[in-house]
Design an enzyme around this catalytic site. Structure first.
Site, PDB file in Angstrom:
ATOM      1  N   LYS A 171       9.541 -78.196  -9.625  1.00 18.21           N
ATOM      2  CA  LYS A 171       9.544 -76.840  -9.057  1.00 18.21           C
ATOM      3  C   LYS A 171       8.128 -76.279  -8.986  1.00 18.21           C
ATOM      4  CE  LYS A 171      10.765 -72.832  -7.517  1.00 18.21           C
ATOM      5  NZ  LYS A 171      11.723 -71.909  -8.138  1.00 18.21           N
ATOM      6  N   LYS A 239       3.543 -65.377 -10.599  1.00 22.29           N
ATOM      7  CA  LYS A 239       3.995 -65.888 -11.900  1.00 22.29           C
ATOM      8  C   LYS A 239       4.136 -67.397 -11.856  1.00 22.29           C
ATOM      9  CE  LYS A 239       8.143 -66.445 -12.764  1.00 22.29           C
ATOM     10  NZ  LYS A 239       9.122 -67.582 -12.807  1.00 22.29           N
TER      11      LYS A 239
END
Length: 300
Positions: A171, A239
């Site tokens: 990811k 983030k």
């Protein structure tokens, strides 16, 4: 069918829980803030007032939370998952967090008889709503197989990437490639407009050749119309790029373009664009190119 506790009913988690209920699973939904259980209830799910209420009889617990601190609070707290889940429960963390946090969660959970998969997703809000997410899974093969009926209700591509933490690693790579593509598209937009090229016609040409990409196709309207209504925010991508740069440092992997993309995403957050769609990287390129203050999108 599974009895599922779904923790985190936000932009992504809400429609994912709805899809699980629609597929026939018994879904108990919990969210930190109130007012997010309505769609799940309409789909046949049930609200849970506490984490304990949601997980104590669950076969599967799914977490979809903003970052590692929230996952750790929900997992390790006195009223959290590990304090109340039955031995043998399968915990699937579908949040995007650092790989090392996923490895720790698997280790701590195993000591309490709870199995864990890290299974972050790609596809944004649209994929969550349509049940077409790409799911990257880390953990034991037997647990991935056991989670099959759950994943089938949520995504169209499910890939077992290896042991715990490797779903999160893939990811992170996804977010790295995505950020660089977004920045490249934003730079191309300003480059073409300054040259006086019809942007829509140029997109047709680019999308039909090797420069074409899912980013260019999916974000075309955003770039053409400066439509920054978020499907995935600058703040969340910022983030995620923190996870990328931190993990790359731990691995000793050089990511020069990724580092630049992370700085540009961070600059967008500092400008106050964190709530906008990540295609709003275009606003930074406009500023650097002397466009003045970009148009501030209304209603976002």
């Amino acid at each position: 069918m599974n009895r599922i506790a779904f923790l985190g009913l936000g932009t992504m988690g809400g429609p994912m829980a709805v899809n699980l209920a629609a597929a026939g699973h018994t879904v108990y939904g919990w969210n930190r803030s109130e007012g997010r259980t309505g769609p799940l209830i309409e789909a046949g799910g049930r609200p849970a007032a506490t984490i304990a209420e949601a997980v104590q009889h669950a076969d599967t617990v799914i977490t979809m939370l903003p970052d590692a601190p929230q996952v750790e609070e929900v997992a390790y707290g006195a009223d959290g998952i590990l304090a109340h889940a039955r031995s043998g429960t399968l915990l699937i963390d579908m949040s995007t967090i650092a790989p090392r946090s996923s490895v720790r969660l698997a280790r701590e959970a195993a000591a309490r008889g709870v199995r864990v998969l890290d299974a972050p997703v790609a596809g944004g809000e649209t994929g969550a709503v349509e049940g077409t997410l790409s799911i990257m899974v880390g953990g034991a093969a037997a647990d991935v197989a056991a989670a099959g009926p759950v994943f089938e209700a949520l995504g169209k591509t499910v890939t077992h990437c290896g042991p715990h933490g490797l779903g999160q690693t893939v990811k992170a790579a996804n977010q790295l490639v995505l950020a660089i593509n977004l920045q490249a598209c934003a730079e191309a937009v300003v480059f073409l407009e300054k040259a006086g090229v019809d942007l829509e016609a140029a997109f047709d040409v680019l999308d039909g050749g090797l420069a074409g990409s899912r980013v260019l196709t999916r974000k075309r309207t955003n770039f053409l119309h400066r439509d920054y209504k978020p499907s995935f925010t600058v703040g969340l991508h910022h983030k995620d790029l923190g996870i990328v740069t931190e993990t790359a440092r731990e691995l000793g992997a050089a990511i020069p373009l990724g580092s630049i993309a992370a700085q540009l995403m961070g600059a967008a957050v500092s400008r106050g664009d964190g709530h906008l769609d990540h295609s709003a990287l275009l606003r930074g390129v406009e500023l650097l190119s002397g466009h003045g203050t970009p148009h501030d999108p209304e209603g976002v």
